[in-house]
Enzyme design. Structure first.
Site, PDB file in Angstrom:
ATOM      1  N   HIS A 190       0.811  -1.220   0.000  1.00  0.00           N
ATOM      2  CA  HIS A 190       0.000   0.000   0.000  1.00  0.00           C
ATOM      3  C   HIS A 190       0.847   1.275   0.000  1.00  0.00           C
ATOM      4  CE1 HIS A 190      -3.779   1.751  -0.213  1.00  0.00           C
ATOM      5  NE2 HIS A 190      -4.308   1.451   0.967  1.00  0.00           N
ATOM      6  N   ASP A 248      -2.320   1.788  -4.792  1.00  0.00           N
ATOM      7  CA  ASP A 248      -3.574   2.144  -4.131  1.00  0.00           C
ATOM      8  C   ASP A 248      -4.640   1.091  -4.428  1.00  0.00           C
ATOM      9  OD1 ASP A 248      -4.697   2.748  -6.727  1.00  0.00           O
ATOM     10  OD2 ASP A 248      -3.684   4.693  -6.625  1.00  0.00           O
TER      11      ASP A 248
END
Length: 493
Positions: A463, A467
């Site tokens: 992450h 995204d």
């Protein structure tokens, strides 16, 4: 002088007189400087007091070098000795296999750098050997010299009879350790095989052809064609149960442990690699995404292609389709085929799609990868998968197969389960886990219920650079390729 004359008289009837000025013993490195030394023929005086006579056997003056474990790359500093191919007293030539060692990343076959005789093994099976430390002692011909980085140790004397019995041939045969092992398992002398490779190097095909001539068997032209591992259970279309009774899983029987004492074992091999990798993975913030895939059309397509694949000697599973669909998706979303440096300052986009496939083996969890999937056909991917599965089952996966991966798929559905939370393998930035295929009721576009082949997929992404929207779009594209396999033809290159 009178004593010498008397000694000569006593020797004429019994044996021959050998006059030397100096006699050198290679074992004790001592000098005997007597003017005359009487040496008797051993065969003429078998009944005499042998403790008073000198031996006439010649001695061999070789050098013993300590063959050290070289650096095998990937930052490996220690390995476990899994198998010895030689024993003390055996003769070896250059490139002969000495032993097989297992690091925390791969199994490696160590080959000899010298022609000589094995004098000492420094490790027993399952002991830890360290890079730079002696592995074996090899006696070599002193006239040939020793490489400067090797340590020379004291050389024991050896009788002429022993040296003749263990004499080493000067001819050097070029062959890889795998080829030498194949020849050894089939009792084939490499000197009798004609090599067809570069510089007359003996290839695996040469061994197989030689074996075919000896046995009269007809072998397939490609060695990979004969490697057909068993098909995973989840890849067989499950049949509808005849009764409604649920199958009760049979527990695995384990031997009864009578002792109540705790047992402590060191973490070695691939388990040690798992500790390092998973500890590094804890530093990555994981983003998870799950979905289900309708594989009904893919199941039908695979059934149609299986006979064609079998005619080529290939076992066709679902995994080649999953891998190819992943590669096509990575072309559209290259950030998923990237790596992040330790300082999190730079992202490297990988040109090759080296898709790793997690395998559950007796040695533990290993992840070999299929190289350059972006330029490979589905049949080529299936063939390479067959090859990797066979190597994994035999515990012969090397560093080349286990390193360089850029993306990973874990087919945990072969064991069971639907959804999971896969852990990213650094330095990769994404991973997918595939659940088992189930026959479930679903609605079609007309609202009608039909039997669908459903598989669940779980994705994890780093992450820090990926995204949620990117991961979801990639999953949707991957899903579309598998639910409509014909659509992959539009993007194949």
């Amino acid at each position: 002088m009178a004593a010498v004359t008397a000694l000569r008289s006593s020797c004429r009837a019994a044996g021959r007189l050998v006059c030397v000025h100096h006699v050198r013993s290679c074992s004790s490195i001592r000098f005997i400087k007597s003017k005359y030394v009487c040496v008797f023929d051993k065969s003429a005086f078998k009944f005499s007091h042998q403790q008073r006579l000198f031996r006439t056997s010649a001695v061999s003056c070789g050098q013993i070098v300590q063959f050290k474990l070289s650096d095998i790359g990937e930052g490996i500093t220690e390995v476990t000795v899994k198998e010895w191919y030689i024993k003390e007293g055996d003769s070896v030539s250059q490139f002969d296999s000495i032993c097989e060692v297992q690091s925390d990343k791969a199994s490696v076959t160590i080959t000899s750098r010298y022609d000589g005789i094995i004098r000492k093994l420094h490790y027993s099976l399952d002991e830890i050997a360290y890079v730079g430390e002696p592995l074996v002692d090899i006696e070599i011909d002193a006239s040939k010299g020793v490489a400067p980085e090797e340590d020379v140790v004291e050389t024991p004397a050896m009788s002429h009879e022993e040296h003749t019995h263990q004499e080493i041939k000067g001819h050097k045969t070029l062959a890889t350790p795998a080829v030498r092992r194949l020849a050894m398992e089939n009792n084939i002398k490499l000197s009798e095989v004609v090599g067809t490779g570069k510089d007359k190097r003996i290839l695996k095909e040469d061994i197989l052809n030689f074996l075919a001539k000896q046995t009269g068997a007809i072998l397939p032209p490609s060695p990979k064609a004969e490697i057909i591992p068993p098909l995973p259970k989840s890849e067989t279309v499950p049949a509808a149960p005849k009764d409604k009774a649920r199958k009760i899983p049979v527990p695995i029987s384990r031997p009864m442990v009578l002792s109540g004492k705790d047992k402590t074992e060191p973490i070695t091999g691939f388990h040690k690699a798992m500790v390092k990798t998973m500890s590094a993975a804890l530093k990555i913030p994981h983003f998870g995404y799950c979905d289900e895939i309708d594989l009904t059309h893919l199941v039908q397509l695979r059934e149609e292609l299986k006979p064609l694949a079998q005619s080529r000697g290939i076992k066709l599973s679902f995994m080649p389709f999953f891998i190819k669909a992943t590669s096509l998706g990575l072309l559209q979303y290259p950030i998923l085929n990237a790596s992040l440096d330790e300082s999190c300052q730079n992202v490297t986009y990988k040109a090759s799609h080296n898709i790793g496939v997690a395998m559950d083996t007796e040695q533990g969890l290993i992840v070999p990868n299929v190289k350059n999937v972006q330029v490979s056909s589905i049949f080529e991917i299936a063939s390479e998968l067959n090859h990797l599965q066979a190597l994994g089952a035999a515990g012969q996966l090397g560093t080349n197969e286990l390193t360089g991966g850029t993306f990973t798929l874990s087919n945990v559905g072969t064991i069971g389960g639907t959804y999971t939370k896969p852990v990213i393998l650094p330095p990769e930035v994404a991973i997918g886990a595939l659940g088992k295929i189930q026959v479930l009721p679903r609605f079609n576009g007309k609202g009608e219920v039909f039997k669908a082949q459903i598989m669940n997929v779980s994705w994890s992404a780093d992450h820090r650079i990926i995204d949620g929207a990117t991961m979801a779009r990639f999953s949707n594209l991957w899903k579309s390729y598998l639910e409509n396999p014909a659509s992959m033809l539009l993007d194949l290159k």
